[in-house]
Design a protein around this motif. Sequence first.
Motif, PDB file in Angstrom:
ATOM      1  N   SER A 230      -7.215   9.521   3.621  1.00  0.00           N
ATOM      2  CA  SER A 230      -6.041   9.044   2.892  1.00  0.00           C
ATOM      3  C   SER A 230      -6.470   8.549   1.524  1.00  0.00           C
ATOM      4  N   ARG A 231      -5.859   9.106   0.486  1.00  0.00           N
ATOM      5  CA  ARG A 231      -6.036   8.579  -0.873  1.00  0.00           C
ATOM      6  C   ARG A 231      -4.865   7.649  -1.097  1.00  0.00           C
ATOM      7  N   PHE A 232      -5.155   6.411  -1.498  1.00  0.00           N
ATOM      8  CA  PHE A 232      -4.120   5.387  -1.573  1.00  0.00           C
ATOM      9  C   PHE A 232      -4.233   4.598  -2.867  1.00  0.00           C
ATOM     10  N   HIS A 233      -3.215   3.798  -3.101  1.00  0.00           N
ATOM     11  CA  HIS A 233      -3.303   2.711  -4.080  1.00  0.00           C
ATOM     12  C   HIS A 233      -2.504   1.545  -3.513  1.00  0.00           C
TER      13      HIS A 233
ATOM     14  N   TRP B  57       0.837  -1.198   0.000  1.00  0.00           N
ATOM     15  CA  TRP B  57       0.000   0.000   0.000  1.00  0.00           C
ATOM     16  C   TRP B  57       0.872   1.248   0.000  1.00  0.00           C
ATOM     17  N   THR B  58       0.432   2.251  -0.742  1.00  0.00           N
ATOM     18  CA  THR B  58       1.111   3.544  -0.794  1.00  0.00           C
ATOM     19  C   THR B  58       0.071   4.632  -0.546  1.00  0.00           C
TER      20      THR B  58
ATOM     21  N   ASP C  81      -0.982   8.183  -1.265  1.00  0.00           N
ATOM     22  CA  ASP C  81      -0.695   9.184  -2.289  1.00  0.00           C
ATOM     23  C   ASP C  81      -0.958  10.603  -1.800  1.00  0.00           C
ATOM     24  N   GLU C  82      -1.900  10.742  -0.874  1.00  0.00           N
ATOM     25  CA  GLU C  82      -2.276  12.072  -0.389  1.00  0.00           C
ATOM     26  C   GLU C  82      -3.031  11.899   0.920  1.00  0.00           C
TER      27      GLU C  82
ATOM     28  N   TRP D   8      -7.015   1.523  -6.461  1.00  0.00           N
ATOM     29  CA  TRP D   8      -7.020   2.828  -5.791  1.00  0.00           C
ATOM     30  C   TRP D   8      -8.191   2.889  -4.824  1.00  0.00           C
TER      31      TRP D   8
ATOM     32  N   SER E 150      -3.575  -3.348  -9.541  1.00  0.00           N
ATOM     33  CA  SER E 150      -3.312  -2.046  -8.936  1.00  0.00           C
ATOM     34  C   SER E 150      -4.670  -1.442  -8.625  1.00  0.00           C
TER      35      SER E 150
END
Length: 139
Positions: A78-81, A64-65, A67-68, A103, A101
């Motif tokens: 949290s906006r993630f992908h 998980w990352t 992004d914002e 989001w 992938s």
Amino acid sequence: MQNNRDVVNGFVESVLNRGQFDATSEYFWEDVVEQAPFPGQAPGIEGLKDVVRGLRISFPDMHWTIDEQITEGEKVLSRFHWKGTHRGEFLGVPATNRPVSVWGMVIDRVEDGRIKETRIIMDTLGLMTQLGVLLPPPR
């Protein structure tokens, strides 16, 4: 003392990315409320652990990352992908060995240093399309 963003990020790194399920209670209250539970998810922290374990079994290389992030008071958006390879059954879909992938966004409400309430919105339709369960629309 951690700020609310640190609590969320700690959970992502320790539990989601490293699979340290026992650390979940460092980041969530036992009676955490999932506002948009996964299909079949039991209530509280045990239900959350089961979902995360299931994801790690289905996508053992899941990463998980964030992004914002936006914080306001006790809430963290949290906006993630996340990326992974489908190596185990997921929502009834046998392993396809396909990379995915995905989001999404999650809103966590932190109370006294741990998450008390969470709501995740994830692109499950896109995930199922990547797994070959659904056909993409014609071009």
